[in-house]
Design a protein around this motif. Structure first.
Motif, PDB file in Angstrom:
ATOM      1  N   ASP A 155     -21.604 -22.468 -57.752  1.00  0.00           N
ATOM      2  CA  ASP A 155     -20.936 -23.303 -56.762  1.00  0.00           C
ATOM      3  C   ASP A 155     -20.785 -24.729 -57.281  1.00  0.00           C
ATOM      4  N   TYR A 163     -12.850 -27.170 -56.871  1.00  0.00           N
ATOM      5  CA  TYR A 163     -12.808 -26.088 -55.895  1.00  0.00           C
ATOM      6  C   TYR A 163     -13.870 -26.302 -54.822  1.00  0.00           C
ATOM      7  N   GLN A 164     -13.708 -25.613 -53.723  1.00  0.00           N
ATOM      8  CA  GLN A 164     -14.756 -25.526 -52.728  1.00  0.00           C
ATOM      9  C   GLN A 164     -15.829 -24.558 -53.232  1.00  0.00           C
ATOM     10  N   ASP A 167     -16.289 -18.790 -51.767  1.00  0.00           N
ATOM     11  CA  ASP A 167     -16.312 -18.165 -50.444  1.00  0.00           C
ATOM     12  C   ASP A 167     -16.516 -16.662 -50.606  1.00  0.00           C
ATOM     13  N   TYR A 168     -17.676 -16.186 -50.182  1.00  0.00           N
ATOM     14  CA  TYR A 168     -17.995 -14.762 -50.311  1.00  0.00           C
ATOM     15  C   TYR A 168     -17.695 -13.980 -49.035  1.00  0.00           C
ATOM     16  N   SER A 169     -17.087 -14.638 -48.041  1.00  0.00           N
ATOM     17  CA  SER A 169     -16.939 -14.018 -46.720  1.00  0.00           C
ATOM     18  C   SER A 169     -15.929 -12.874 -46.694  1.00  0.00           C
ATOM     19  N   ASN A 170     -15.138 -12.735 -47.752  1.00  0.00           N
ATOM     20  CA  ASN A 170     -14.199 -11.613 -47.805  1.00  0.00           C
ATOM     21  C   ASN A 170     -14.901 -10.285 -48.100  1.00  0.00           C
ATOM     22  N   GLY A 199     -12.697 -15.752 -53.831  1.00  0.00           N
ATOM     23  CA  GLY A 199     -13.439 -16.816 -53.167  1.00  0.00           C
ATOM     24  C   GLY A 199     -13.176 -18.202 -53.690  1.00  0.00           C
ATOM     25  N   GLN A 203     -10.051 -27.593 -53.424  1.00  0.00           N
ATOM     26  CA  GLN A 203     -10.427 -28.577 -52.404  1.00  0.00           C
ATOM     27  C   GLN A 203      -9.179 -29.338 -51.924  1.00  0.00           C
TER      28      GLN A 203
END
Length: 203
Positions: A155, A163-164, A167-170, A199, A203
């Motif tokens: 990260d 980048y942010q 994102d692992y939410s997918n 992910g 930004q």
């Protein structure tokens, strides 16, 4: 046999998978809550410290583990010397962890510590990250908290490159575990690469 280690390990309380800690906690849920809080604080601290002088080398990687968890664990920031496994996935043997870590971070050095990747394509960036992340997952260098520190490390790299945080939410937690198993058992980072690629958000 316990989760990650041999039953006679000095790192864990007898006949448990609960690591010995400075608070003498033996309740895993309470311990996990404290770990999560320390990790959240670590994210804030390390993100605030990111600048042009940040070098994503082995010392930095180790410092993430040590500085995040040293208030809780004596072994924070120390590479393991014991052999570890999870299910039928066997990680790097303990006696080889230091040497293999040196090799991994030499490859990161060869990529200029991932400090000039804000101009390459997202797909190429994800591929390079997945190759190294697969190696670190297989290395499993610390006694505990490897996954969380590895995610923190990557990260910070992607944040540095504009980048942010990934994102692992997918994907579900089981998806991530299966991708990690692919890395360890089959040296196949394909699924992990897809998870990282999906992910990555600028930004």
């Amino acid at each position: 046999m316990s989760k990650y280690h041999q039953k006679d390990s000095e790192i864990y309380y007898d006949d448990t998978d609960i690591p010995k800690n400075k608070l003498s906690l033996t309740n895993s849920e309470e311990l996990h809550e404290i770990e999560a809080s320390l990790l959240e604080d670590g994210y804030e601290l390390f993100i605030s410290e990111l600048d042009q002088n940040t070098i994503f080398n082995e010392d930095y990687f180790i410092s993430l583990h040590r500085r995040t968890f040293e208030s809780l664990y004596d072994w924070a920031g120390l590479y393991r010397t014991e052999d570890m496994f999870k299910g039928d996935s066997v990680f790097c043997v303990g006696r080889a962890v230091k040497a293999e870590s040196k090799k991994i971070f030499e490859r990161i050095k060869g990529e200029n510590y991932f400090k000039e990747f804000d101009t390459i394509s997202k797909a190429e960036f994800a591929k390079k990250l997945a190759l190294i992340k697969s190696d670190i997952i297989t290395l499993h260098p610390f006694y505990e908290l490897n996954g969380r520190i590895t995610r923190l490390f990557f990260d910070l790299i992607v944040i540095y490159n504009g980048y942010q945080p990934i994102d692992y939410s997918n994907y579900t937690p089981d998806d991530y575990i299966n991708a990690s198993i692919d890395c360890v058992k089959y040296a196949d980072e394909t699924f992990m690469e897809k998870i990282i690629l999906d992910g990555l958000i600028k930004q």
